[in-house]
Design a protein around this motif. Sequence first.
Motif, mmCIF file in Angstrom:
data_model
loop_
_atom_site.group_PDB
_atom_site.id
_atom_site.type_symbol
_atom_site.label_atom_id
_atom_site.label_comp_id
_atom_site.label_asym_id
_atom_site.label_seq_id
_atom_site.Cartn_x
_atom_site.Cartn_y
_atom_site.Cartn_z
ATOM 1 N N TYR A 1 57.542 40.457 53.705
ATOM 2 C CA TYR A 1 56.575 40.092 52.110
ATOM 3 C C TYR A 1 56.049 38.347 51.943
ATOM 4 O O TYR A 1 55.122 38.205 51.591
ATOM 5 C CB TYR A 1 57.169 40.724 51.035
ATOM 6 C CG TYR A 1 56.833 40.943 49.523
ATOM 7 C CD1 TYR A 1 55.789 41.769 49.214
ATOM 8 C CD2 TYR A 1 56.466 39.896 48.698
ATOM 9 C CE1 TYR A 1 55.450 42.050 48.170
ATOM 10 C CE2 TYR A 1 56.134 39.917 47.476
ATOM 11 C CZ TYR A 1 55.072 40.800 47.263
ATOM 12 O OH TYR A 1 54.398 41.006 45.920
ATOM 13 N N ALA B 1 46.525 38.527 52.758
ATOM 14 C CA ALA B 1 46.291 39.031 51.193
ATOM 15 C C ALA B 1 45.360 39.355 50.476
ATOM 16 O O ALA B 1 45.413 40.314 49.599
ATOM 17 C CB ALA B 1 47.974 39.067 50.601
ATOM 18 N N ASP C 1 51.047 43.647 50.978
ATOM 19 C CA ASP C 1 49.893 43.599 51.643
ATOM 20 C C ASP C 1 50.204 43.820 53.664
ATOM 21 O O ASP C 1 49.058 43.706 53.831
ATOM 22 C CB ASP C 1 49.579 42.321 51.404
ATOM 23 C CG ASP C 1 49.775 41.455 49.657
ATOM 24 O OD1 ASP C 1 48.547 41.894 49.099
ATOM 25 O OD2 ASP C 1 50.359 41.301 48.757
ATOM 26 N N LYS D 1 54.413 36.567 43.621
ATOM 27 C CA LYS D 1 52.776 36.626 44.580
ATOM 28 C C LYS D 1 52.300 35.639 44.283
ATOM 29 O O LYS D 1 51.501 35.495 43.318
ATOM 30 C CB LYS D 1 52.723 37.793 45.359
ATOM 31 C CG LYS D 1 52.103 38.402 44.623
ATOM 32 C CD LYS D 1 51.653 40.082 44.709
ATOM 33 C CE LYS D 1 51.341 40.868 43.034
ATOM 34 N NZ LYS D 1 51.067 42.440 43.491
ATOM 35 N N ARG E 1 51.895 37.627 51.837
ATOM 36 C CA ARG E 1 51.684 36.835 50.481
ATOM 37 C C ARG E 1 51.104 35.785 49.726
ATOM 38 O O ARG E 1 51.005 35.522 49.382
ATOM 39 C CB ARG E 1 52.571 38.190 49.384
ATOM 40 C CG ARG E 1 51.403 37.988 48.417
ATOM 41 C CD ARG E 1 50.220 38.863 48.027
ATOM 42 N NE ARG E 1 49.200 39.001 46.749
ATOM 43 C CZ ARG E 1 48.422 38.829 46.314
ATOM 44 N NH1 ARG E 1 48.063 40.272 46.231
ATOM 45 N NH2 ARG E 1 47.758 38.552 45.353
ATOM 46 N N LYS F 1 45.436 32.964 52.847
ATOM 47 C CA LYS F 1 46.436 33.818 53.080
ATOM 48 C C LYS F 1 45.175 35.182 53.065
ATOM 49 O O LYS F 1 45.303 35.833 52.223
ATOM 50 C CB LYS F 1 47.490 34.653 52.101
ATOM 51 C CG LYS F 1 48.635 33.768 51.731
ATOM 52 C CD LYS F 1 49.895 33.474 52.795
ATOM 53 C CE LYS F 1 50.636 32.662 52.230
ATOM 54 N NZ LYS F 1 51.588 33.129 54.073
ATOM 55 N N LEU G 1 45.554 32.133 47.074
ATOM 56 C CA LEU G 1 45.277 33.082 47.983
ATOM 57 C C LEU G 1 44.152 32.310 49.329
ATOM 58 O O LEU G 1 44.357 33.046 50.499
ATOM 59 C CB LEU G 1 44.746 33.973 47.668
ATOM 60 C CG LEU G 1 45.450 35.404 47.052
ATOM 61 C CD1 LEU G 1 45.033 36.698 46.144
ATOM 62 C CD2 LEU G 1 47.064 35.614 47.569
#
Length: 496
Positions: free
Chosen positions: A401, A219, A302, A207, A405, A216, A213
């Motif tokens: 998922y 997440a 997440d 991930k 994430r 995201k 991130l």
Amino acid sequence: PELSSWRPYLHHKMGEHCLDILSKQDRLPEGDKAEFFRLTAALFRKHRSGPVPPELRLLEGGFTRYRLRRQAARAGRELSRRGQQVRRAATVRVGRGWSSLHEHRPLDPNLAVYSAFSHRGVLGDPAAVYAAARELAPHIRGVWVVRDEEQAALLPPGTEHVLLDSSRYRRVTARATYFVNNVNWPGSLVKRPGSVHIHTHQGTPLKFMAADLLHKPGARHGFDVPQMLRRADRWDFSLVANRHSELVWDRAYPCHFASLRTGSPRNDVLVRASPGDGAAVRERLGIPAGNRVVLYAPTRRDYVRGGHADRLDLARFADDLGDGHTLVVRLHPSLADGPARGMGLAELHRRGMLVDATDEPSVEDLMLASDALVTDYSALMFDYANLDRPIVLLADDWGAYAASRGVYFDITSDAPGHVAGTQRELAWLFASGSWRDAESARLRAGFRARFCEFDDGRAAERVVRTLMLGERPENPATAAAVAVPAQAGHDVLASS
């Protein structure tokens, strides 16, 4: 009648649920709470089937008593919070002054500080490096950082340790030369010139991590990415078990460190495993001799509040496995104290239908004690592949998922074994024997070649010899028996 043993459990959950609703500001209008309390308390008394736990005895009194107790508890918490803030501020002021004094003293070349999983004890890669250093470099004193006295009580006998933010912690970290951790050190720790920070990570990444991130927002809830990168900029060395990890960490942490192809130190015991290594763990967990052990290790989600998603009916799966099998369940550490344990897992363990091994300190022991791994998207699969034992994925929510994430490649296409899209398919794989067929072995061989590349059983030794003893670096031999090149386009990093 055959389910009557569940009554105390359901009664307990009923009381918890009622009190939870009453305690929330937005669940009921204030004017309705007295009536809600009266009705639910009556139901609670009606269905009582045993002793009432202390935390639920509020339901046996009137609403006025309940409200007074709530107000008193709230006032007590507020006083405690203010007191903690005052003490914390004073401790920080004293600590900063003390640290600045000792930071002018020379580093101790024979002092190493270790921590793992946010100061939870002697675990993971840092534990493996610590053990190797005690054998190969006994002149280097190793000190562990733990959160509190409760964690300190769980340390192996004779383990030197300091409590986080204590005066001894500041004294040790001000003088240490080597810092070994699989989580970033606190921001208050200043990296001194000449110190060596070794970051081991927590396995091979599937991930998105760190800087990846930033795009995201769901997440990264609770993560301060810029702060994470500032702390990562103290790393000198990043340990990797494969080229995929090397590429990911260079991209996710655009910081000033060097990647070291050592392999994962905690995986040394898996690479060197013999058939009887898990026997002691099986006996301690109460697993009948001769049983086939299936380890189920799901990861967190997440896109679900709290991180836990019930993807598998554990009681049914344990029953589907049948006699001669034991299902061992290990939840993600972040879910160990959440509702996932209370939503049946603890009761199933009590009834002997499965083994709840979430609190087992060493996941390596559980892997050694098992015959097969069932997981979804947990990084545990990359470590488990070193055992060359069957792995089955339950990927019924892969789309959700991956979208929530973010992932570095499609694990359902580059899987370490068969992939089940439903619980029914999972049960069939075990009932038919397909979970350990030739196709499973072929998939696992390719997966091992790609992701266990530098794991040769000598990773911890390599870290100590190279970074602590100053010996010439030695590249690990390719550990996997069969080398299968990655298919073009599967890894998004291939074009980056």
